[in-house]
Design an enzyme around this catalytic site. Structure first.
Site, PDB file in Angstrom:
ATOM      1  N   ASN A   1       5.319  15.616 -48.920  1.00 29.39           N
ATOM      2  CA  ASN A   1       5.190  16.230 -50.244  1.00 29.39           C
ATOM      3  C   ASN A   1       6.508  16.002 -50.973  1.00 29.39           C
ATOM      4  OD1 ASN A   1       4.884  17.821 -52.482  1.00 29.39           O
ATOM      5  ND2 ASN A   1       4.942  19.779 -51.372  1.00 29.39           N
ATOM      6  N   TRP A   2       6.476  15.082 -51.916  1.00 31.69           N
ATOM      7  CA  TRP A   2       7.721  14.723 -52.612  1.00 31.69           C
ATOM      8  C   TRP A   2       8.098  15.718 -53.709  1.00 31.69           C
ATOM      9  CZ3 TRP A   2       9.579   9.069 -53.589  1.00 31.69           C
ATOM     10  CH2 TRP A   2       9.829   8.461 -52.352  1.00 31.69           C
ATOM     11  N   LYS A   3       7.210  16.671 -53.977  1.00 28.64           N
ATOM     12  CA  LYS A   3       7.491  17.686 -55.011  1.00 28.64           C
ATOM     13  C   LYS A   3       7.957  16.995 -56.299  1.00 28.64           C
ATOM     14  CE  LYS A   3       8.478  20.879 -51.327  1.00 28.64           C
ATOM     15  NZ  LYS A   3       9.047  22.130 -50.914  1.00 28.64           N
TER      16      LYS A   3
ATOM     17  N   GLU B   1       1.695  26.981 -43.972  1.00 27.36           N
ATOM     18  CA  GLU B   1       3.092  26.844 -44.386  1.00 27.36           C
ATOM     19  C   GLU B   1       3.690  28.225 -44.662  1.00 27.36           C
ATOM     20  OE1 GLU B   1       4.008  22.739 -46.085  1.00 27.36           O
ATOM     21  OE2 GLU B   1       3.276  23.942 -47.752  1.00 27.36           O
TER      22      GLU B   1
ATOM     23  N   HIS C   1      -0.330  24.873 -52.939  1.00 23.43           N
ATOM     24  CA  HIS C   1       1.018  24.966 -52.374  1.00 23.43           C
ATOM     25  C   HIS C   1       1.661  26.281 -52.819  1.00 23.43           C
ATOM     26  CE1 HIS C   1       5.199  24.132 -51.471  1.00 23.43           C
ATOM     27  NE2 HIS C   1       4.769  23.192 -50.663  1.00 23.43           N
TER      28      HIS C   1
ATOM     29  N   GLY D   1      11.786  24.713 -46.768  1.00 23.76           N
ATOM     30  CA  GLY D   1      13.090  24.328 -47.303  1.00 23.76           C
ATOM     31  C   GLY D   1      14.244  25.202 -46.841  1.00 23.76           C
TER      32      GLY D   1
ATOM     33  N   GLU E   1       4.507  27.004 -53.777  1.00 23.93           N
ATOM     34  CA  GLU E   1       5.353  26.933 -54.985  1.00 23.93           C
ATOM     35  C   GLU E   1       4.483  27.048 -56.246  1.00 23.93           C
ATOM     36  OE1 GLU E   1       7.513  23.342 -54.059  1.00 23.93           O
ATOM     37  OE2 GLU E   1       8.532  24.394 -52.427  1.00 23.93           O
TER      38      GLU E   1
ATOM     39  N   SER F   1      10.047  23.162 -42.941  1.00 24.44           N
ATOM     40  CA  SER F   1      11.261  22.704 -42.256  1.00 24.44           C
ATOM     41  C   SER F   1      10.985  21.836 -41.030  1.00 24.44           C
ATOM     42  CB  SER F   1      12.141  23.903 -41.880  1.00 24.44           C
ATOM     43  OG  SER F   1      12.617  24.538 -43.051  1.00 24.44           O
TER      44      SER F   1
ATOM     45  N   GLY G   1       8.173  18.383 -46.512  1.00 20.10           N
ATOM     46  CA  GLY G   1       8.805  18.314 -47.823  1.00 20.10           C
ATOM     47  C   GLY G   1      10.065  17.468 -47.782  1.00 20.10           C
ATOM     48  N   GLY G   2      11.209  18.124 -47.679  1.00 22.02           N
ATOM     49  CA  GLY G   2      12.507  17.446 -47.774  1.00 22.02           C
ATOM     50  C   GLY G   2      12.642  16.218 -46.884  1.00 22.02           C
TER      51      GLY G   2
HETATM   52  C1  PEP Z   1       6.610  21.921 -48.306  1.00 21.28           C
HETATM   53  O1  PEP Z   1       7.099  22.292 -49.357  1.00 21.28           O
HETATM   54  O2  PEP Z   1       5.396  21.668 -48.237  1.00 21.28           O
HETATM   55  C2  PEP Z   1       7.485  21.814 -47.142  1.00 21.28           C
HETATM   56  C3  PEP Z   1       6.938  21.857 -45.972  1.00 21.28           C
HETATM   57  O3  PEP Z   1       8.825  21.677 -47.396  1.00 21.28           O
HETATM   58  P1  PEP Z   1       9.994  21.460 -46.299  1.00 21.28           P
HETATM   59  O4  PEP Z   1       9.487  20.496 -45.272  1.00 21.28           O
HETATM   60  O5  PEP Z   1      11.147  20.937 -47.077  1.00 21.28           O
HETATM   61  O6  PEP Z   1      10.259  22.808 -45.696  1.00 21.28           O
END
Ligand code: PEP
Length: 256
Positions: free
Chosen positions: A10-12, A164, A93, A170, A95, A209, A230-231
């Site tokens: 997920n590149w957000k 999640e 999601h 994050g 967010e 994470s 994500g990251g």
């Molecule tokens: C996400 O936002 O879907 C996510 C899992 O982020 P991260 O891996 O950075 O925690």
């Protein structure tokens, strides 16, 4: 029965034309792991260029509107995602549930809209830290899941659920193995209750994470059928070791 793992990035709100080379690097390296499905969900405006750059590799959106078309300024319909070259989309999601105040009912409508045009869906659910602290995580996530799931699974497009925990996104914090196992077993039971035998084939991803250093341990947990990342999905150097960890766990036993 172990399901083929799905590792989706997920590149957000990250990604410019200059980053297409990173998408190409990820798609090229992912070919070495045919026993894992790999996808990248990129900003809507990058989907078409990404899909053209990496034919045959799964590119997805991060959200979709539930209406077919109409007066919805700034929004993207399921057909538009498909038309741009996407094969999947994330919905719900945390967010968006937080910043855009998306309700479970809206998330369900988005999932239905995407599935109806043939887009695979990754439907996100997860609890806050406060909820986890007061021992209400399983009940809260169950209620969220029940209210967000489409009523039936028809057609070719696939639904996946991503668990999640909001407090793990994050932050570098990850639930314990038993906490993940408990939640994924609960989600599996709810999917079976909703869809019968078809609920056995819905992949349940863990997200929050996930890193190269913890991915193998997470993928070995029962009913963890992949990850939403994500990251660590922004660079091939971080993302591909996660894909490799999923590939290594394929065919091995899982930890209940
Ligand atoms: C996400 O936002 O879907 C996510 C899992 O982020 P991260 O891996 O950075 O925690």
């Amino acid at each position: 029965m172990a399901l083929k793992k799905l590792v989706a990035g997920n590149w957000k709100m990250h990604g410019l034309s200059a980053d297409l080379s990173e998408i190409e690097a990820i798609a090229t390296a992912a070919r070495d792991y045919p026993n894992v499905d790999v996808a990248l969900c990129v900003p809507a405006i990058l989907i078409e260029r990404a899909a053209r750059a990496v034919p045959g590799f799964s590119i997805g959106g991060q959200d979709v509107h539930d209406a077919e078309q109409g007066a919805h300024t700034g929004c993207t319909s399921a057909l538009m995602l498909l038309d741009a070259g996407a094969s999947l989309t994330i919905v719900g999601h945390s967010e968006r549930r937080d910043a855009q105040r998306e309700s479970n009912e809206e998330v369900r409508a988005k999932a239905e809209a995407a599935l109806s045009v043939g887009l695979d869906v990754i439907l996100c659910i997860g609890e806050s830290f406060d909820v986890r602290e007061r021992g209400a995580a399983v009940d809260t996530v169950t209620a969220q899941l029940d209210a967000s799931l489409p009523p039936s699974l028809e057609g070719e497009a696939e639904l996946a659920v991503a668990y999640e925990p909001i407090w793990a996104i994050g932050t570098g914090k990850v639930p314990t193995g038993p906490q993940i196992a408990e939640m994924h077993a609960t989600i599996r039971a709810r999917l079976r209750a909703r869809y019968g035998a078809d609920g056995t084939h819905v992949r349940i991803l863990y997200g929050g994470s996930v890193k190269p250093s913890n991915a193998g341990e997470i993928f070995a947990i029962a009913d963890v059928d992949g990850a939403l990342v994500g990251g660590a999905s922004l660079k091939a150097a971080d993302f591909i070791p996660i894909v490799a960890a999923a590939a290594a766990v394929e065919g091995q036993g899982t930890i209940a």
